[in-house]
Design an enzyme around this catalytic site. Structure first.
Site, PDB file in Angstrom:
ATOM      1  N   ILE A 446       5.070   8.485   0.531  1.00 52.45           N
ATOM      2  CA  ILE A 446       4.567   7.942  -0.742  1.00 52.45           C
ATOM      3  C   ILE A 446       5.482   6.859  -1.285  1.00 52.45           C
ATOM      4  CG2 ILE A 446       3.727   8.619  -3.045  1.00 52.45           C
ATOM      5  CD1 ILE A 446       2.120   9.692  -0.602  1.00 52.45           C
ATOM      6  N   GLY A 447       6.676   6.721  -0.742  1.00 55.12           N
ATOM      7  CA  GLY A 447       7.514   5.589  -1.155  1.00 55.12           C
ATOM      8  C   GLY A 447       8.987   5.927  -1.233  1.00 55.12           C
ATOM      9  N   SER A 448       9.354   6.845  -2.132  1.00 56.78           N
ATOM     10  CA  SER A 448      10.785   7.083  -2.305  1.00 56.78           C
ATOM     11  C   SER A 448      11.305   8.045  -1.239  1.00 56.78           C
ATOM     12  CB  SER A 448      11.087   7.622  -3.702  1.00 56.78           C
ATOM     13  OG  SER A 448      10.386   8.810  -3.943  1.00 56.78           O
ATOM     14  N   GLU A 499      12.684   2.879  -1.603  1.00 60.98           N
ATOM     15  CA  GLU A 499      12.952   2.664  -3.039  1.00 60.98           C
ATOM     16  C   GLU A 499      14.389   2.975  -3.474  1.00 60.98           C
ATOM     17  OE1 GLU A 499       9.862   4.480  -5.498  1.00 60.98           O
ATOM     18  OE2 GLU A 499       8.369   4.217  -3.925  1.00 60.98           O
ATOM     19  N   HIS A 656      -1.762   5.843  -5.327  1.00 67.30           N
ATOM     20  CA  HIS A 656      -1.246   7.216  -5.216  1.00 67.30           C
ATOM     21  C   HIS A 656      -1.281   7.877  -6.588  1.00 67.30           C
ATOM     22  CE1 HIS A 656       1.484  10.560  -4.847  1.00 67.30           C
ATOM     23  NE2 HIS A 656       2.225  10.029  -5.798  1.00 67.30           N
ATOM     24  N   CYS A 658      -0.486  11.859  -8.630  1.00 67.73           N
ATOM     25  CA  CYS A 658       0.093  13.208  -8.516  1.00 67.73           C
ATOM     26  C   CYS A 658       0.173  13.817  -9.908  1.00 67.73           C
ATOM     27  CB  CYS A 658       1.472  13.127  -7.874  1.00 67.73           C
ATOM     28  SG  CYS A 658       2.525  11.928  -8.702  1.00 67.73           S
ATOM     29  N   HIS A 709       7.616  19.275  -4.539  1.00 70.38           N
ATOM     30  CA  HIS A 709       8.285  19.843  -5.715  1.00 70.38           C
ATOM     31  C   HIS A 709       9.091  21.074  -5.358  1.00 70.38           C
ATOM     32  CE1 HIS A 709       5.041  17.549  -7.877  1.00 70.38           C
ATOM     33  NE2 HIS A 709       6.167  17.048  -8.307  1.00 70.38           N
TER      34      HIS A 709
HETATM   35  N1  LIG Z   1       6.266   5.595  -5.064  1.00 71.29           N
HETATM   36  C1  LIG Z   1       6.716   6.638  -5.964  1.00 71.29           C
HETATM   37  C2  LIG Z   1       5.556   7.406  -6.512  1.00 71.29           C
HETATM   38  C3  LIG Z   1       5.945   8.561  -7.350  1.00 71.29           C
HETATM   39  S1  LIG Z   1       4.636   9.199  -8.267  1.00 71.29           S
HETATM   40  C4  LIG Z   1       7.636   7.561  -5.217  1.00 71.29           C
HETATM   41  O1  LIG Z   1       7.485   7.688  -4.028  1.00 71.29           O
HETATM   42  O2  LIG Z   1       8.531   8.152  -5.827  1.00 71.29           O
HETATM   43 ZN   LIG Z   2       3.669  10.851  -7.107  1.00 70.98          ZN
END
Ligand SMILES: N[C@@H](CCS)C(=O)O
Ligand SMILES: [Zn+2]
Ligand SMILES: CN1c2c(nc(N)[nH]c2=O)NC[C@@H]1CNc1ccc(C(=O)N[C@@H](CCC(=O)N[C@@H](CCC(=O)N[C@@H](CCC(=O)O)C(=O)O)C(=O)O)C(=O)O)cc1
Length: 772
Positions: A446-448, A499, A656, A658, A709
């Site tokens: 998702i990115g980070s 990120e 995305h 959540c 989580h």
């Molecule tokens: N690109 C972000 C979305 C978090 S909701 C991440 O990966 O942390």
């Molecule tokens: Zn998210």
């Protein structure tokens, strides 16, 4: 009582205050306790010191009545669960063995037991722990925390009012416990819960409480007749108790609507109502029910959720009208000040003139005191404050940062065509397949990637001048190399740069946009010990320079595989910032969208074939009242499309989401017209995949198969099972494989293991697909 005497008696109060302390002492002590560096007694003593100093500050500022019981080590809804003894069975032994350790086990889980579910507190960025109830739940009163905190405040010689989550809201926020049929309605437990509240109220009275506040924000949402009847019954029963303090029933975040006549007639001594924003409708509604004769009205006229100074004259006019409608009118912020930072005067980097437009918790408390003073003694007693307030409001209204003609002209020129992709989905999808050449069930994240202590320290060193820009950028590049190399080795198909350069997914962008202010110390609790510093969208927004291209391009230079560009969308930028209140949200969203549209164009021009625009807050910002939702969704989805639709057909747009249940916004998700959406789904066993399928969602989707989580690493078999469940709803040509959300709060070892399992699961399930 006459309007004159109602005014003379006016007092100032608030419902809650930031908990963490000036230097986030509570966060540090709690995390220290978890790591074994801080003992339980030291943690308790830090907490008591913070409560004491908060109450003293509030009283010194002139507040007549301080709140107690609003303090929490983690979350006030979890505290209520403890207060009513609704400890889930799986946590009972831990709580009995060690109350504090067990409390944190409920909040965070342990290797052996899952935590309570966490979700958004109404439409704020604060998260609470969801009570788990069932037909067999036995409530028992535990008033120890409430009584102890009241006793502490009274010992300081203060007038104090305990604040509790009300019984109706507590039950409406609850969910059926695991194993209890989904149809079970926690509100059916009201009769069992009321005696427990009765006991707590009696204990508080015995401890010296004159008033107790019961918070019922759930009553500002659309409620069924049965739910309103439950509210009526609840306050008839509690009001009818003989051994109890006076009751103040509080609502906030919106108008009370049909619940107002119910509470107005209830045999309680006071109501606290919000009169800001959409809740200003409470004013006419209150007049329509004939006011609150014989009752105390606490008027929330200072916005407790935003950071702008109050228009004191306007509030005084509201208060003037209210004087004729209740026996006694007190002044408050509209809700707990938990949702704003502590003190605007700490923001030394903000230009002093602009700082004067800002009111954080400390300044809002002063505004409440000034208004109460003006009400009690006449405006002549606060002439200087009113004059300064007028000057500050005028300075803000006339500031060039609030009106940039170029930004306004561009926003006004937006056409419907600017918010549509040039080709329909089927054609773009074919072009993207040809360009990207991905396998079925493509894997991505998702990115980070983990935000390690080392990364945070590097940023702190950069700020403090211990590390130069060159050294910092080398550190970020090294991290990106590691993240790319790990993803290549693991076999992920669409890579991310991780990120590492971002302090936060909203703040990072706001720091680079004109018209936005970042704070140094403006921490606000998001959940538990996790805090954010929401930026302040103060003026017209534009983007002077590319914000992410440097890092995405660097990552892309390290690999042949596609690297996803990663942006935060306009709705989430607004939702997790403090927004200007001098123009409609839709206008601010359009300005932010145009700035992001430029970033999307620059990423595309730099060769980025996949661009993700995150909108995790799209659902959270949905208005609490259904009547307000269509207008919101119209501007919100338009802002997303304005951000993303300027690209070529073969550029793939991802989004995305959540932290929410998506069932009631599937149409809006469809209206975004993103090519691919990734959604949190692991805990709900792919429920969202079924919801998308039921809607006939036509594009690609990645329901999460890894619950990020939890520190738990899902096995490859478990992830494969979730994928097979996903495949029952979404065909293989349109199903992606990804975690629920970003990995920034996870550590590297669990991240490595979980993603290896995720890729293995994708391979296994691919091999089971019929050959085409
Ligand atoms: N690109 C972000 C979305 C978090 S909701 C991440 O990966 O942390
Ligand atoms: Zn998210
Ligand atoms: C996805 N989520 C987000 C929400 N809202 C946002 N604005 N952003 C989000 O990502 N809402 C819903 C969820 C909530 N989830 C989270 C998850 C994690 C956090 C979190 O980890 N917060 C951190 C602070 C993050 C940050 O700003 N880091 C900065 C500064 C770090 C810092 O404190 N530095 C220290 C020195 C550091 C050291 O020496 O170790 C200092 O300055 O004193 C950075 O990385 O530069 C937290 O610590 O609470 C929040 C919400």
């Amino acid at each position: 009582m006459t309007a004159k005497s109602a005014a003379a008696a006016a007092r100032a109060t608030v419902y809650g205050y930031p908990r963490q302390g000036r230097n986030r002492e509570l966060k540090k002590a709690v995390e220290g306790y978890w790591q074994g560096r801080v003992g339980a007694d030291a943690l308790r003593s830090t907490a008591a010191g913070l409560r004491r100093s908060t109450w003293r500050q509030l009283a010194d500022a002139g507040l007549h009545e301080v709140p107690t019981g609003d303090f929490s080590y983690y979350d006030h809804v979890l505290d209520t669960t403890v207060m009513v003894g609704a400890i889930p069975k799986r946590h009972r032994a831990a709580v009995d063995a060690d109350a504090l350790g067990g409390y944190f086990a409920m909040a965070r889980g342990t290797q052996e037991v899952a935590p309570l579910e966490m979700t958004k507190w109404f439409d704020t960025n604060y998260h609470y722990l969801v009570p788990e109830l069932g037909p067999g739940t036995v409530f028992t009163a535990d008033s120890a925390k409430q009584v102890a905190e009241l006793t502490e405040a009274l010992a300081l010689g203060l007038s104090a009012r305990p604040v509790l989550v009300g019984p109706v809201t507590y039950l409406l926020l609850a969910k059926p416990a695991p194993g209890v049929p989904a149809g079970f309605e926690p509100l059916t437990l009201l009769e069992a819960l009321l005696p427990v509240y009765a006991e707590v109220l009696a204990d508080l009275r015995a401890a010296g409480a004159e008033w107790v506040q019961l918070d019922e924000p759930a009553l500002v949402q659309d409620r069924t007749p049965a739910e309103l009847q439950a509210a009526e019954r609840c306050y008839r029963v509690l009001g009818g108790l003989t051994d109890r303090p006076k009751l103040l029933v509080a609502s906030y975040f919106d108008r009370l609507g049909d619940a107002l006549p119910v509470l107005a007639k209830a045999p309680v001594e006071g109501l606290a109502l919000d009169f800001t924003g959409a809740a200003a409708a409470n004013l006419d509604a209150l007049a329509a029910v004939g006011g609150l004769p014989g009752k105390r009205l606490v008027a929330g006229v200072v916005d407790g959720r935003n950071v702008w100074i109050n228009d004191l004259s306007k509030s005084l006019s509201t208060l003037g009208t209210l004087l004729g409608l209740a026996d006694r009118v007190d002044v408050a912020a509209s809700c707990s000040l938990l949702h704003v930072p502590l003190d605007a005067s700490a923001e030394r980097d903000v230009e002093p003139q602009i700082r004067r437009w800002l009111a954080f918790a400390r300044q809002k408390t002063a505004e409440v005191v000034t208004l109460a003073e003006a009400l009690a003694r006449g405006t002549g007693s606060v002439t200087a404050e009113l004059a300064a307030n007028r000057a500050d409001l005028a300075s803000r209204a006339g500031s060039p940062i609030t009106r940039d003609p170029a930004v306004r002209a561009r926003a006004a020129a937006v056409t419907d065509a600017d918010t549509r992709r040039s080709q329909p989905y089927a054609e773009r999808s074919a072009a993207q397949r040809a360009r990207l050449g991905l396998p079925l069930l493509p894997t991505t994240t998702i990115g980070s990637f983990p935000q390690t202590g080392g990364l945070r320290r590097a940023r702190a060193d950069l700020r403090a001048g211990r590390l130069g820009t060159g050294g910092y950028e080398e550190r970020i590049e090294a991290e990106i190399q590691e993240v790319i190399s790990f993803q290549e080795t693991t076999g992920i198909d669409v890579l991310v740069h991780g990120e590492p350069e971002r302090n936060d997914m909203v703040q990072y962008f706001a720091e680079q946009l004109t018209g936005c202010l970042a704070t140094r110390h403006g921490w606000v609790q998001s959940y538990g010990t996790r805090y954010v510093r929401p930026p302040i969208l103060a003026g017209d927004v534009s983007r002077p320079e590319p914000m992410t291209v440097r890092w995405t391009s660097y990552a892309q230079s390290l690999t042949e595989r596609p690297v996803k560009g990663m942006l935060t969308g306009p709705v989430t930028m607004l939702a997790w910032s403090f927004v200007r209140d001098d123009q409609p949200l839709a206008d601010t969203a359009r300005q932010v969208a145009l700035a992001l549209r430029d970033e999307v164009a620059d990423l595309e021009a730099a060769g980025t074939a996949v661009i993700q625009v995150d909108e995790p807050a799209l659902r959270e910002t949905l208005p609490l009242r259904a009547a307000d939702r269509a207008a919101y969704l119209a501007w919100a989805t338009e802002a997303f499309r304005l951000t993303t639709t300027g690209v070529r057909p073969d550029t793939q747009i991802h989004t995305h989401m959540c932290y929410a249940e998506f069932g009631d916004i599937v149409q809006a998700i469809d209206d975004l017209d993103a090519d691919v959406i990734s959604l949190e789904a692991a805990r709900s066993h792919m429920q969202v995949a079924r919801e998308l399928a039921a809607h006939g969602y036509p594009r690609e989707a990645g329901p999460g198969v890894y619950d990020i989580h939890s520190p738990r690493v899902p096995g490859a078999d478990e992830a494969a099972d979730l994928l097979r469940t996903g495949l029952k709803a979404i065909p293989a040509e349109r199903l992606w494989v990804n975690p629920d959300c970003g990995l920034k709060t996870r550590g590297w070892p669990e991240t490595r293991a979980a993603l290896e399992n995720l890729v293995a699961a994708a391979r296994t399930v691919r091999s089971e697909l019929p050959a085409s």
